[in-house]
Design a protein around this motif. Structure first.
Motif, PDB file in Angstrom:
ATOM      1  N   ARG A   1      70.694   7.651  72.445  1.00 17.41           N
ATOM      2  CA  ARG A   1      71.343   6.458  72.984  1.00 17.41           C
ATOM      3  C   ARG A   1      72.717   6.757  73.616  1.00 17.41           C
ATOM      4  N   ARG A   2      73.553   7.532  72.905  1.00 15.10           N
ATOM      5  CA  ARG A   2      74.898   7.827  73.411  1.00 15.10           C
ATOM      6  C   ARG A   2      74.826   8.714  74.663  1.00 15.10           C
ATOM      7  N   ALA A   3      73.876   9.627  74.683  1.00 16.88           N
ATOM      8  CA  ALA A   3      73.712  10.505  75.843  1.00 16.88           C
ATOM      9  C   ALA A   3      73.297   9.685  77.065  1.00 16.88           C
ATOM     10  N   ARG A   4      72.360   8.740  76.853  1.00 23.53           N
ATOM     11  CA  ARG A   4      71.924   7.882  77.956  1.00 23.53           C
ATOM     12  C   ARG A   4      73.086   7.057  78.499  1.00 23.53           C
ATOM     13  N   GLN A   5      73.891   6.480  77.569  1.00 23.66           N
ATOM     14  CA  GLN A   5      75.047   5.677  77.980  1.00 23.66           C
ATOM     15  C   GLN A   5      75.985   6.480  78.880  1.00 23.66           C
TER      16      GLN A   5
END
Ligand SMILES: [Cu+2]
Length: 142
Positions: free
Chosen positions: A127-131
């Motif tokens: 999730r954080r990487a996608r953000q």
């Protein structure tokens, strides 16, 4: 003899254009924790990207599905400063192996034509990487 001199000058000038770009691998940077600075680079084929072990414990690896067709996988040693030469034009998503889930990612566009806005992000990103990748795309699309 004259022909040889001209050839030599052409070779020297093409090497002179290759540049080296530095990327710091940091526990904390201006945009937050576990971060590459800068998090986006546009380079030309033949340029070098130097990943600096500014703080220990980081590296840079290709994110599966985020590299141009036929590009060689990028994988720098953990905790070491390492050089990568950009060859195949296109967009590269890179991650730090230990901090991928914390969103330690960056993007490199090789060549003038490469457009982050045309990138399709894989479904299985943390999730954080996608953000962070979406932020990088928004800031750098053509
Ligand atoms: Cu890291």
């Amino acid at each position: 003899m004259k022909g040889f001199l001209v050839l030599t000058l052409v070779l020297v000038s093409s090497f002179a254009h290759a540049e080296t770009f530095e990327v710091k691998m940091l526990n904390r940077g201006e945009k937050g924790a576990m971060i590459y600075e800068p998090d986006f680079l546009r380079v030309a084929p033949g340029d070098t990207i130097r990943f600096l072990a500014s703080t220990p414990g980081h590296n840079a690896r290709t994110i599966a599905g985020l590299a141009p067709e036929g590009a060689e996988e990028i994988k720098t040693p953990l905790g070491e400063t390492a050089d990568v030469v950009a060859e195949t034009p296109g967009i590269y998503g890179l991650k730090c192996s230990p901090h991928y889930a914390m969103g330690m990612v960056m993007m490199i566009a090789v060549g003038e034509e490469a457009d982050p806005g045309e990138l399709v992000l894989p479904d299985d990103l943390p999730r954080r990487a996608r953000q962070r990748l979406e932020e990088i795309i928004t800031e750098n699309r053509k």
